[in-house]
Motif scaffolding. Structure first.
Motif, PDB file in Angstrom:
ATOM      1  N   UNK A 184       5.524  29.291 -40.886  1.00 22.49           N
ATOM      2  CA  UNK A 184       6.328  29.524 -42.083  1.00 22.49           C
ATOM      3  C   UNK A 184       5.881  28.747 -43.298  1.00 22.49           C
ATOM      4  N   UNK A 185       4.907  27.851 -43.129  1.00 20.38           N
ATOM      5  CA  UNK A 185       4.449  26.994 -44.229  1.00 20.38           C
ATOM      6  C   UNK A 185       3.314  27.672 -45.002  1.00 20.38           C
ATOM      7  N   UNK A 186       3.680  28.681 -45.778  1.00 25.63           N
ATOM      8  CA  UNK A 186       2.668  29.441 -46.524  1.00 25.63           C
ATOM      9  C   UNK A 186       2.350  28.829 -47.879  1.00 25.63           C
ATOM     10  N   UNK A 197       1.308  35.629 -46.400  1.00 23.83           N
ATOM     11  CA  UNK A 197       1.753  35.465 -45.015  1.00 23.83           C
ATOM     12  C   UNK A 197       0.996  36.460 -44.132  1.00 23.83           C
ATOM     13  N   UNK A 198       1.276  36.392 -42.846  1.00 24.30           N
ATOM     14  CA  UNK A 198       0.609  37.303 -41.930  1.00 24.30           C
ATOM     15  C   UNK A 198       0.903  38.763 -42.233  1.00 24.30           C
ATOM     16  N   UNK A 199       2.083  39.039 -42.758  1.00 16.90           N
ATOM     17  CA  UNK A 199       2.468  40.423 -43.040  1.00 16.90           C
ATOM     18  C   UNK A 199       1.549  41.066 -44.066  1.00 16.90           C
ATOM     19  N   UNK A 200       1.057  40.284 -45.012  1.00 15.76           N
ATOM     20  CA  UNK A 200       0.169  40.816 -46.036  1.00 15.76           C
ATOM     21  C   UNK A 200      -1.308  40.685 -45.668  1.00 15.76           C
ATOM     22  N   UNK A 201      -1.625  39.837 -44.683  1.00 16.70           N
ATOM     23  CA  UNK A 201      -3.028  39.579 -44.353  1.00 16.70           C
ATOM     24  C   UNK A 201      -3.518  40.315 -43.111  1.00 16.70           C
ATOM     25  N   UNK A 202      -2.658  40.423 -42.101  1.00 15.10           N
ATOM     26  CA  UNK A 202      -3.109  40.943 -40.820  1.00 15.10           C
ATOM     27  C   UNK A 202      -3.242  42.459 -40.832  1.00 15.10           C
ATOM     28  N   UNK A 203      -4.260  42.919 -40.147  1.00 15.40           N
ATOM     29  CA  UNK A 203      -4.504  44.353 -39.971  1.00 15.40           C
ATOM     30  C   UNK A 203      -4.285  44.669 -38.497  1.00 15.40           C
ATOM     31  N   UNK A 228      -0.004  27.328 -42.707  1.00 18.62           N
ATOM     32  CA  UNK A 228      -0.033  28.539 -41.887  1.00 18.62           C
ATOM     33  C   UNK A 228      -1.463  29.006 -41.650  1.00 18.62           C
ATOM     34  N   UNK A 229      -2.249  29.077 -42.716  1.00 18.81           N
ATOM     35  CA  UNK A 229      -3.622  29.575 -42.574  1.00 18.81           C
ATOM     36  C   UNK A 229      -4.515  28.566 -41.845  1.00 18.81           C
ATOM     37  N   UNK A 230      -4.254  27.272 -42.042  1.00 17.19           N
ATOM     38  CA  UNK A 230      -5.016  26.265 -41.296  1.00 17.19           C
ATOM     39  C   UNK A 230      -4.788  26.433 -39.798  1.00 17.19           C
ATOM     40  N   UNK A 231      -3.521  26.610 -39.412  1.00 15.67           N
ATOM     41  CA  UNK A 231      -3.192  26.779 -37.999  1.00 15.67           C
ATOM     42  C   UNK A 231      -3.758  28.090 -37.462  1.00 15.67           C
ATOM     43  N   UNK A 291      -6.291  35.611 -25.458  1.00 11.93           N
ATOM     44  CA  UNK A 291      -6.235  36.544 -26.581  1.00 11.93           C
ATOM     45  C   UNK A 291      -4.955  37.386 -26.544  1.00 11.93           C
ATOM     46  N   UNK A 292      -4.527  37.783 -25.368  1.00 17.77           N
ATOM     47  CA  UNK A 292      -3.267  38.520 -25.264  1.00 17.77           C
ATOM     48  C   UNK A 292      -2.133  37.684 -25.851  1.00 17.77           C
ATOM     49  N   UNK A 293      -2.183  36.368 -25.596  1.00 19.79           N
ATOM     50  CA  UNK A 293      -1.199  35.473 -26.187  1.00 19.79           C
ATOM     51  C   UNK A 293      -1.299  35.445 -27.705  1.00 19.79           C
ATOM     52  N   UNK A 294      -2.527  35.405 -28.235  1.00 19.71           N
ATOM     53  CA  UNK A 294      -2.724  35.392 -29.682  1.00 19.71           C
ATOM     54  C   UNK A 294      -2.222  36.693 -30.299  1.00 19.71           C
ATOM     55  N   UNK A 295      -2.546  37.807 -29.680  1.00 17.80           N
ATOM     56  CA  UNK A 295      -2.111  39.102 -30.203  1.00 17.80           C
ATOM     57  C   UNK A 295      -0.588  39.201 -30.214  1.00 17.80           C
ATOM     58  N   UNK A 296       0.029  38.689 -29.148  1.00 16.80           N
ATOM     59  CA  UNK A 296       1.485  38.809 -29.004  1.00 16.80           C
ATOM     60  C   UNK A 296       2.255  37.816 -29.866  1.00 16.80           C
ATOM     61  N   UNK A 297       1.687  36.620 -30.042  1.00 18.78           N
ATOM     62  CA  UNK A 297       2.401  35.555 -30.745  1.00 18.78           C
ATOM     63  C   UNK A 297       2.019  35.463 -32.218  1.00 18.78           C
ATOM     64  N   UNK A 298       0.770  35.816 -32.540  1.00 13.40           N
ATOM     65  CA  UNK A 298       0.287  35.682 -33.920  1.00 13.40           C
ATOM     66  C   UNK A 298       0.361  37.006 -34.676  1.00 13.40           C
ATOM     67  N   UNK A 299      -0.322  38.017 -34.169  1.00 18.38           N
ATOM     68  CA  UNK A 299      -0.470  39.244 -34.944  1.00 18.38           C
ATOM     69  C   UNK A 299       0.795  40.111 -34.963  1.00 18.38           C
ATOM     70  N   UNK A 300       1.377  40.377 -33.819  1.00 19.19           N
ATOM     71  CA  UNK A 300       2.550  41.259 -33.797  1.00 19.19           C
ATOM     72  C   UNK A 300       3.733  40.697 -34.585  1.00 19.19           C
ATOM     73  N   UNK A 301       4.144  39.440 -34.331  1.00 13.07           N
ATOM     74  CA  UNK A 301       5.247  38.888 -35.140  1.00 13.07           C
ATOM     75  C   UNK A 301       4.877  38.761 -36.614  1.00 13.07           C
ATOM     76  N   UNK A 302       3.598  38.487 -36.876  1.00 10.35           N
ATOM     77  CA  UNK A 302       3.167  38.312 -38.263  1.00 10.35           C
ATOM     78  C   UNK A 302       3.270  39.581 -39.084  1.00 10.35           C
ATOM     79  N   UNK A 303       3.239  40.728 -38.425  1.00 13.64           N
ATOM     80  CA  UNK A 303       3.306  42.004 -39.134  1.00 13.64           C
ATOM     81  C   UNK A 303       4.720  42.549 -39.219  1.00 13.64           C
ATOM     82  N   UNK A 304       5.672  41.891 -38.552  1.00 15.64           N
ATOM     83  CA  UNK A 304       7.047  42.378 -38.569  1.00 15.64           C
ATOM     84  C   UNK A 304       7.760  41.972 -39.858  1.00 15.64           C
TER      85      UNK A 304
END
Length: 203
Positions: free
Chosen positions: A51-53, A58-64, A134-137, A190-203
């Motif tokens: 949340x520290x953008x 944020x991920x919503x605007x960056x992640x594809x 956020x981006x550093x992490x 990677x499944x953890x990264x996809x589930x914890x980083x990308x999916x929530x980041x796009x919601x």
């Protein structure tokens, strides 16, 4: 005079050599446990910093999601093709092992290419690791995983050369087993990264 088994040191019984490789496998399991702790800490750090953008993107605007889904598909399929290589080694088929390792390498290289392309695009858009917590992490977590995959690709090349020159001796199949543990571990991470980083980041 009996011929020395390939890959076995003079005066070293086959059973003793097998015990040595079992010890190495145990040691590698311990390494993977340590690696799992590192990834767990990186996941925790990301969860705290997400949340520290700092007023930045944020991920919503960056992640594809399409790019992340393609990366996931490549890595999942590569895990399956590595499994085929392991099965081929049990059958004693060096040619099949080399073929499946080559396919695994291509899939893994495709994954790394997509990840590097994503990083370059984000940095070019002013969303580099120095932009926010956020981006550093994010860069640290995903980049650490990508570095591991790159190391795995180098390992595949080295092991392929050993299979081609030494055949499926006990030392070579032992290394193939450990590489398999490493590769499948990266798949799970990677499944953890996809589930914890990308999916929530796009919601």
């Amino acid at each position: 005079m009996h011929a020395q088994p390939h890959g076995q040191s003079p005066g070293q019984p086959h059973g003793e050599q097998a015990a040595i490789h079992e010890q190495r496998a145990l040691g590698f399991w311990l390494y993977l446990m340590g690696d799992a702790v590192i990834f767990a800490l990186l996941f925790m750090t990301y969860g705290i910093m997400v949340g520290n953008t700092a007023g930045g993107p944020s991920g919503k605007t960056l992640f594809d999601l399409n790019n992340a889904a393609l990366e996931t598909a490549l890595l999942l399929v590569s895990s399956m093709t590595f499994g085929f290589a392991s099965l081929a080694s049990r059958r004693g088929s060096s040619g099949a092992v080399l073929a499946w390792l080559a396919v695994t390498f291509v899939l893994g290289a495709g994954f790394v290419f997509l990840e590097v392309r994503e990083f370059i695009g984000m940095i070019a858009a002013g969303a580099g690791p120095d932009r926010s917590g956020f981006l550093s992490a994010f860069f640290t977590l995903v980049g650490t995983h990508g570095t591991h995959v790159s190391v795995g690709l180098i390992w595949i090349l080295i092991l392929s050369a050993q299979v081609a020159t030494k055949g499926l001796s006990l030392p070579v199949t032992s290394r193939l087993f450990r590489l398999g543990l490493f590769w499948h571990f990266l798949d799970i991470a990677w499944v953890g990264i996809f589930s914890i980083v990308y999916l929530p980041g796009l919601m």
